[in-house]
Design a protein around this motif. Structure first.
Motif, mmCIF file in Angstrom:
data_model
loop_
_atom_site.group_PDB
_atom_site.id
_atom_site.type_symbol
_atom_site.label_atom_id
_atom_site.label_comp_id
_atom_site.label_asym_id
_atom_site.label_seq_id
_atom_site.Cartn_x
_atom_site.Cartn_y
_atom_site.Cartn_z
ATOM 1 N N TRP A 4 1.015 -1.063 -0.037
ATOM 2 C CA TRP A 4 0.014 0.016 0.087
ATOM 3 C C TRP A 4 0.819 1.345 0.101
ATOM 4 C CZ3 TRP A 4 -5.762 0.258 1.300
ATOM 5 C CH2 TRP A 4 -6.251 -0.941 1.613
ATOM 6 N N THR A 5 0.363 2.256 -0.675
ATOM 7 C CA THR A 5 0.659 3.759 -0.405
ATOM 8 C C THR A 5 0.053 4.389 0.609
ATOM 9 O OG1 THR A 5 1.552 3.689 -2.695
ATOM 10 C CG2 THR A 5 1.645 5.740 -1.617
ATOM 11 N N ALA A 6 0.525 4.974 1.457
ATOM 12 C CA ALA A 6 -0.097 5.912 2.541
ATOM 13 C C ALA A 6 0.219 7.372 2.141
ATOM 14 C CB ALA A 6 0.571 5.899 3.860
ATOM 15 N N ILE A 7 -0.903 8.175 1.758
ATOM 16 C CA ILE A 7 -0.832 9.775 1.595
ATOM 17 C C ILE A 7 -1.248 10.337 3.159
ATOM 18 C CG2 ILE A 7 -2.093 11.634 0.492
ATOM 19 C CD1 ILE A 7 -2.753 9.842 -1.688
ATOM 20 N N LEU A 8 -0.300 10.965 3.421
ATOM 21 C CA LEU A 8 -0.223 11.740 4.794
ATOM 22 C C LEU A 8 -0.518 13.139 4.777
ATOM 23 C CD1 LEU A 8 -0.052 11.473 7.863
ATOM 24 C CD2 LEU A 8 2.408 11.556 7.656
ATOM 25 N N ALA A 96 -3.231 9.981 -6.294
ATOM 26 C CA ALA A 96 -3.688 8.703 -6.136
ATOM 27 C C ALA A 96 -4.005 8.033 -7.341
ATOM 28 C CB ALA A 96 -4.899 8.672 -5.331
ATOM 29 N N GLY A 97 -3.203 6.695 -7.385
ATOM 30 C CA GLY A 97 -3.383 5.919 -8.482
ATOM 31 C C GLY A 97 -2.208 6.181 -9.655
ATOM 32 N N TRP A 103 -2.236 2.497 -6.828
ATOM 33 C CA TRP A 103 -3.199 1.806 -5.721
ATOM 34 C C TRP A 103 -2.818 0.447 -5.312
ATOM 35 C CZ3 TRP A 103 -6.835 5.481 -5.824
ATOM 36 C CH2 TRP A 103 -7.091 6.180 -7.029
ATOM 37 N N PRO A 104 -3.361 0.107 -4.053
ATOM 38 C CA PRO A 104 -4.349 0.787 -2.996
ATOM 39 C C PRO A 104 -3.730 1.793 -2.501
ATOM 40 C CG PRO A 104 -3.890 -1.356 -2.137
ATOM 41 C CD PRO A 104 -2.886 -1.282 -3.546
ATOM 42 N N ARG A 170 -9.110 2.445 -3.721
ATOM 43 C CA ARG A 170 -8.497 1.126 -4.163
ATOM 44 C C ARG A 170 -8.513 1.262 -5.876
ATOM 45 N NH1 ARG A 170 -7.533 -3.300 -0.918
ATOM 46 N NH2 ARG A 170 -7.165 -4.510 -2.901
ATOM 47 N N SER A 171 -9.076 2.106 -6.462
ATOM 48 C CA SER A 171 -9.274 1.802 -7.852
ATOM 49 C C SER A 171 -9.487 3.161 -8.582
ATOM 50 C CB SER A 171 -10.280 1.026 -8.128
ATOM 51 O OG SER A 171 -11.395 1.405 -7.907
#
Length: 261
Positions: A4-8, A96-97, A103-104, A170-171
């Motif tokens: 996963w990638t975390a956007i903080l 994102a993506g 993703w996710p 997720r998508s």
């Protein structure tokens, strides 16, 4: 294991942030809780979660955050930065993506110093295959642990819910939800128009509390062409973010209890 990638999210609204001002900081994310800047604390927690491969720190000037307690983040290879614009939703949608945040994606905020690895794992697992998932905590769970705490509650049939500042995307279909979020950000008076967009039946049931949160999100998702769901987290602390001095004092008490326990 899926990576996963975390956007903080570490930006702040225009003007002086009251919490930052109260603690002598220029930015809210740099306010210390239990001796460590909130941004640093949340980033360390995210990196400790087995499923998180990368963190993207999003702020108006992210590089300016990486000093003091957060200096280690500048040289951490698993942490990158992106600039945010005037809206959170549009900023998230822009990365994102993509190559910066494939993703996710898990989205959380720097003012969430009580975040734990079990919360992160429960959120990712609870999202399942949904395109969009929103972390929530039930009022009964919070008040059983912290009866004096005050939150903003969304009232639905059977329970009232508070957000946990945890979101799963997720998508590509998640961009639909981000677009709706962006509309509300630009003009919060459009919130009722947004509810009406999904039809009078759903609007009336939401307003009269004759529908559960899960059913409401499922209906909204179906109307929008995506799968959306809430993730009910069993951790009272998951919905305690630090926006004001009272939250700060409570967070320090909780972290002290964890340390001593």
């Amino acid at each position: 294991m899926q990576r996963w990638t975390a956007i903080l999210l570490a930006g702040q609204r225009p003007g002086v942030d009251p919490l930052a001002q109260a603690f002598g900081e220029s930015r809210k994310a740099k306010v210390k809780v239990a001796g460590e800047a909130m941004l640093s604390r949340v980033a360390r927690t995210l990196l400790a979660a087995p499923g998180i491969e990368r963190i993207v720190v999003m702020a108006q000037a992210p590089a300016q955050l990486f000093d003091g307690d957060c200096a280690w983040m500048a040289s951490e290879p698993r942490i990158g930065t992106v600039h945010s614009d005037s809206g959170i939703a549009t900023s998230v949608a822009a990365v994102a993506g993509g190559p910066e945040a494939p993703w996710p994606v898990l989205v959380t905020t720097a003012d969430h110093p009580l975040l734990t690895v079990p919360m992160i794992e429960a959120m990712m697992a609870g999202a399942g295959d949904a395109d969009v998932a929103v972390g929530v905590v039930g009022r009964r769970i919070l008040l059983a642990a912290y009866p004096e705490n005050r939150r903003t509650w969304l009232k639905f049939r059977g329970e009232a819910w508070s957000g946990a500042n945890l979101f799963v995307l997720r998508s590509d279909r998640a961009r639909i939800a981000l677009g709706l979020w962006s509309e509300v950000e630009r003009d919060r008076k459009k919130a009722m128009k947004l509810i009406a967009h999904f039809g009078p039946w759903l609007a009336i049931r939401a307003l009269t509390r004759t529908i559960t949160l899960e059913a409401a999100m499922r209906a909204v998702g179906r109307k929008s062409g995506l799968v959306a769901k809430p993730v009910a987290l069993p951790f009272a602390e998951a919905c305690i973010d630090v926006d004001k001095p009272g939250d700060h004092a409570l967070a320090e008490q909780i972290l002290a209890a964890r340390r001593d326990g």
